[in-house]
Design an enzyme around this catalytic site. Structure first.
Site, PDB file in Angstrom:
ATOM      1  N   CYS A  21       0.814  -1.213   0.000  1.00 60.47           N
ATOM      2  CA  CYS A  21       0.000   0.000   0.000  1.00 60.47           C
ATOM      3  C   CYS A  21       0.854   1.273   0.000  1.00 60.47           C
ATOM      4  O   CYS A  21       0.952   1.963   1.020  1.00 60.47           O
ATOM      5  CB  CYS A  21      -0.971   0.020   1.168  1.00 60.47           C
ATOM      6  SG  CYS A  21      -2.247   1.269   0.902  1.00 60.47           S
ATOM      7  N   CYS A  78      -6.319   2.450  -3.912  1.00 63.17           N
ATOM      8  CA  CYS A  78      -5.750   3.043  -2.721  1.00 63.17           C
ATOM      9  C   CYS A  78      -6.766   4.031  -2.145  1.00 63.17           C
ATOM     10  O   CYS A  78      -7.009   5.076  -2.747  1.00 63.17           O
ATOM     11  CB  CYS A  78      -4.460   3.761  -3.131  1.00 63.17           C
ATOM     12  SG  CYS A  78      -3.462   4.162  -1.719  1.00 63.17           S
TER      13      CYS A  78
HETATM   14  C1  LIG Z   1      -0.588   0.348   7.163  1.00 54.68           C
HETATM   15  C2  LIG Z   1      -1.166  -0.416   6.011  1.00 54.68           C
HETATM   16  C3  LIG Z   1      -2.209   0.146   5.293  1.00 54.68           C
HETATM   17  C4  LIG Z   1      -2.764  -0.539   4.212  1.00 54.68           C
HETATM   18  N1  LIG Z   1      -3.828   0.012   3.555  1.00 54.68           N
HETATM   19  C5  LIG Z   1      -4.444  -0.687   2.583  1.00 54.68           C
HETATM   20  C6  LIG Z   1      -5.643  -0.202   1.981  1.00 54.68           C
HETATM   21  O1  LIG Z   1      -6.145   0.857   2.356  1.00 54.68           O
HETATM   22  N2  LIG Z   1      -6.236  -0.945   1.011  1.00 54.68           N
HETATM   23  C7  LIG Z   1      -5.713  -2.145   0.622  1.00 54.68           C
HETATM   24  O2  LIG Z   1      -6.300  -2.784  -0.240  1.00 54.68           O
HETATM   25  N3  LIG Z   1      -4.559  -2.622   1.147  1.00 54.68           N
HETATM   26  C8  LIG Z   1      -3.932  -1.932   2.128  1.00 54.68           C
HETATM   27  N4  LIG Z   1      -2.811  -2.447   2.727  1.00 54.68           N
HETATM   28  C9  LIG Z   1      -2.131  -3.598   2.108  1.00 54.68           C
HETATM   29  C10 LIG Z   1      -2.793  -4.945   2.393  1.00 54.68           C
HETATM   30  O3  LIG Z   1      -2.968  -5.133   3.772  1.00 54.68           O
HETATM   31  C11 LIG Z   1      -1.903  -6.012   1.813  1.00 54.68           C
HETATM   32  O4  LIG Z   1      -1.656  -5.726   0.455  1.00 54.68           O
HETATM   33  C12 LIG Z   1      -2.539  -7.393   1.931  1.00 54.68           C
HETATM   34  O5  LIG Z   1      -2.728  -7.727   3.277  1.00 54.68           O
HETATM   35  C13 LIG Z   1      -1.643  -8.406   1.254  1.00 54.68           C
HETATM   36  O6  LIG Z   1      -2.129  -9.686   1.459  1.00 54.68           O
HETATM   37  P1  LIG Z   1      -1.135 -10.915   1.326  1.00 54.68           P
HETATM   38  O7  LIG Z   1      -1.959 -12.106   1.562  1.00 54.68           O
HETATM   39  O8  LIG Z   1      -0.327 -10.833   0.095  1.00 54.68           O
HETATM   40  O9  LIG Z   1      -0.108 -10.689   2.527  1.00 54.68           O
HETATM   41  P2  LIG Z   1      -0.438 -10.656   4.068  1.00 54.68           P
HETATM   42  O10 LIG Z   1      -1.767 -10.057   4.338  1.00 54.68           O
HETATM   43  O11 LIG Z   1       0.756 -10.043   4.728  1.00 54.68           O
HETATM   44  O12 LIG Z   1      -0.540 -12.170   4.451  1.00 54.68           O
HETATM   45  C14 LIG Z   1       0.564 -13.031   4.377  1.00 54.68           C
HETATM   46  C15 LIG Z   1       0.238 -14.251   5.195  1.00 54.68           C
HETATM   47  O13 LIG Z   1       1.290 -15.191   5.047  1.00 54.68           O
HETATM   48  C16 LIG Z   1       1.564 -15.728   6.318  1.00 54.68           C
HETATM   49  N5  LIG Z   1       2.958 -16.165   6.343  1.00 54.68           N
HETATM   50  C17 LIG Z   1       4.055 -15.389   6.403  1.00 54.68           C
HETATM   51  N6  LIG Z   1       5.152 -16.160   6.439  1.00 54.68           N
HETATM   52  C18 LIG Z   1       4.734 -17.435   6.405  1.00 54.68           C
HETATM   53  C19 LIG Z   1       5.397 -18.689   6.431  1.00 54.68           C
HETATM   54  N7  LIG Z   1       6.715 -18.775   6.515  1.00 54.68           N
HETATM   55  N8  LIG Z   1       4.653 -19.806   6.380  1.00 54.68           N
HETATM   56  C20 LIG Z   1       3.293 -19.729   6.286  1.00 54.68           C
HETATM   57  N9  LIG Z   1       2.613 -18.580   6.273  1.00 54.68           N
HETATM   58  C21 LIG Z   1       3.331 -17.453   6.325  1.00 54.68           C
HETATM   59  C22 LIG Z   1       1.295 -14.606   7.313  1.00 54.68           C
HETATM   60  O14 LIG Z   1       1.025 -15.099   8.600  1.00 54.68           O
HETATM   61  C23 LIG Z   1       0.094 -13.941   6.683  1.00 54.68           C
HETATM   62  O15 LIG Z   1      -1.125 -14.462   7.156  1.00 54.68           O
HETATM   63  C24 LIG Z   1      -2.240  -1.804   3.833  1.00 54.68           C
HETATM   64  C25 LIG Z   1      -1.218  -2.378   4.574  1.00 54.68           C
HETATM   65  C26 LIG Z   1      -0.674  -1.715   5.659  1.00 54.68           C
HETATM   66  C27 LIG Z   1       0.418  -2.346   6.461  1.00 54.68           C
END
Ligand SMILES: Cc1cc2nc3c(=O)[nH]c(=O)nc-3n(C[C@H](O)[C@H](O)[C@H](O)COP(=O)(O)OP(=O)(O)OC[C@H]3O[C@@H](n4cnc5c(N)ncnc54)[C@H](O)[C@@H]3O)c2cc1C
Length: 430
Positions: free
Chosen positions: A143, A369
């Site tokens: 983000c 965003c």
């Molecule tokens: C401050 C902030 C504001 C944001 N604002 C927005 C917004 O307004 N709108 C929006 O759409 N997005 C926003 N985001 C971004 C959004 O949260 C992420 O893009 C989204 O969560 C990504 O999802 P993901 O599944 O790729 O990663 P994550 O949500 O990080 O999930 C990754 C998962 O993998 C797991 N994992 C990690 N390592 C391992 C391992 N070794 N073995 C097994 N599992 C593992 C973790 O436990 C986690 O559950 C924001 C993020 C932040 C930090």
């Protein structure tokens, strides 16, 4: 989200989720937590309630993936075989990547919504005088608008609490523009220049944080077109112009003092002293993933998962797909992007399961965003590959999405969290 959709799309499949966390975080709301507009506990749910009933939950860390053997190795030593794999391990904060940051984080006014949004709120409440510096790293982050959102919310908070006179909010970024896509860029320029009068520094790469002295050290990156204007960037970058303000839609060149920030120069470093420093730390996929055969081996996206930009299939293994922050897709890493990636992955995965090829070019780089610019206004910036605007057609009919508005704030505060927990995580497509 993907598991829930897949279980709805194909009955009877044997699906497991490897996930070590007890708690599932709705990270997009951490921006609001940092500004005191939402409680952190309201962004959390037990992980077990997010795992679809028909999925098996393997509560462990992955330590390695061997795609050539169709195997995943867990931290407890177990090996899990698979026929098809979807990778979404996210990206992690890397505080070691900036000198002094690990020691400085979480005390003396150094905070990050990416690390501990509750501490950001504590720092903001205690910030009564001096510089509030908002910044982000040169490497990819999730983000990318989030470092700006908390800046606008902080400026709004300082105004509402009559601290504007004693405090100065400053934005320093390695980037060259406030936002990549119009009309959102113009609207954000309006907020940063006219509404909040925030001095900006572009091409500023954070290289060191001295937590004791409360100093942020920057190096200047070369700006495009040989421009020497590191202050307020503008498309025209007129030589000698220091900054711009807009008044009733008319643009005026402003004097340096209107955009002045106290900076010290020490060798190649430009040093800004702060009382409050909010930053997004450098981020990358976990180390073990970067070393896997699924990672992009070269270039600026080295270490991120190499996937096809339209089908989300691994570029190296046909039975593997990738979603979310850990992928090398050239778009903003957001949950909103994953909402649009999920159906494309499922359609292509089902094709591969049925012995066909993954040729459904279902993902166009959509990301969005929700830029909260005050405690009651939000600008919904939606775009796709190439920074092309991609606003929702229905919402566009109902609202002027080129402007920050109160209805969009309601969407951010109440609508999107509700949709996340009750629709997206349950596998409903919309
Ligand atoms: C401050 C902030 C504001 C944001 N604002 C927005 C917004 O307004 N709108 C929006 O759409 N997005 C926003 N985001 C971004 C959004 O949260 C992420 O893009 C989204 O969560 C990504 O999802 P993901 O599944 O790729 O990663 P994550 O949500 O990080 O999930 C990754 C998962 O993998 C797991 N994992 C990690 N390592 C391992 C391992 N070794 N073995 C097994 N599992 C593992 C973790 O436990 C986690 O559950 C924001 C993020 C932040 C930090």
């Amino acid at each position: 989200m993907i598991s829930a959709q897949l279980l709805r799309a194909r009955k009877g499949i044997d699906l497991a989720i490897i996930e070590p966390s007890e708690v599932h975080n709705y990270q997009p709301a951490w921006t609001l937590v940092g500004a005191g507009l939402m409680k952190k506990s309201a962004t959390e749910r037990p992980e077990k309630r997010q795992i679809p009933k028909k999925a098996k939950w393997i509560k462990e860390y992955v330590e390695a993936i061997h795609p050539e053997k169709n195997e995943v190795i867990l931290r407890n030593g177990d090996t899990i075989g698979y026929e098809y794999l979807i990778v979404s391990v996210g990206i992690e904060n890397n505080l070691d990547a900036i000198e002094g940051l690990k020691d400085a984080m979480g005390k003396n006014g150094v905070c990050s919504n990416y690390v501990d949004p509750e501490y950001t709120w504590e720092v903001l409440q205690n910030f009564k005088s001096g510089v509030g510096l908002f910044t982000q790293p040169a490497s990819p982050i999730k983000c990318p608008g989030a470092p700006q959102k908390i800046m606008y919310l902080s400026a709004d908070y300082l105004r509402r609490n009559k601290r504007e006179g004693d405090t100065q909010v400053v934005f320093a970024t390695p980037g060259t523009v406030i936002f990549g896509t119009e009309p959102f860029k113009s609207e954000l320029k309006h907020y940063v220049n006219d509404v909040y009068n925030i001095p900006q520094r572009y091409g500023y790469k954070l290289v060191k944080v001295d937590g004791e002295k409360k100093e942020a050290h920057y190096e200047r990156l070369p700006l495009p077109n040989g421009s020497k204007n590191y202050v307020v960037n503008d498309d025209r970058n007129a030589a000698g112009c220091i900054g711009f303000v807009y008044e009733k839609g008319v643009k005026y060149v402003v004097e340096e003092e209107n955009n002045h920030v106290d900076e010290l120069k020490e060798g190649t470093h430009f040093i800004i002293k702060y009382e409050m420093l909010h930053l997004a730390p450098p981020q990358s996929p976990p180390k073990w993933f970067k070393e896997s055969k699924l990672a992009n081996p070269e270039g600026p996206n080295k270490g991120f998962m190499a996937v096809d930009q339209a089908t989300l299939q691994s570029r190296f293994y046909d039975n593997v797909f990738g979603a979310g922050d850990c992928t090398d897709l050239p778009t903003a890493r957001t949950g909103a992007a994953i909402r649009k990636q999920a159906p494309a992955i499922i359609k292509n995965l089902l094709s591969v399961m049925d012995g066909q090829v993954a040729n459904h070019n279902g993902y166009d780089g959509y990301s969005s965003c929700p830029l909260v610019v005050s405690h009651n206004k939000m600008l919904l910036a939606e775009f796709k590959y190439g920074n092309v605007r991609s606003s929702d057609p229905l919402l566009s009919k109902l609202f002027n999405l080129g402007k920050a508005s109160y209805p969009m704030w309601l969407l951010k505060r109440y609508g999107l969290p509700t949709l996340y927990w009750h629709a997206m995580m349950k596998g409903y497509k919309f």
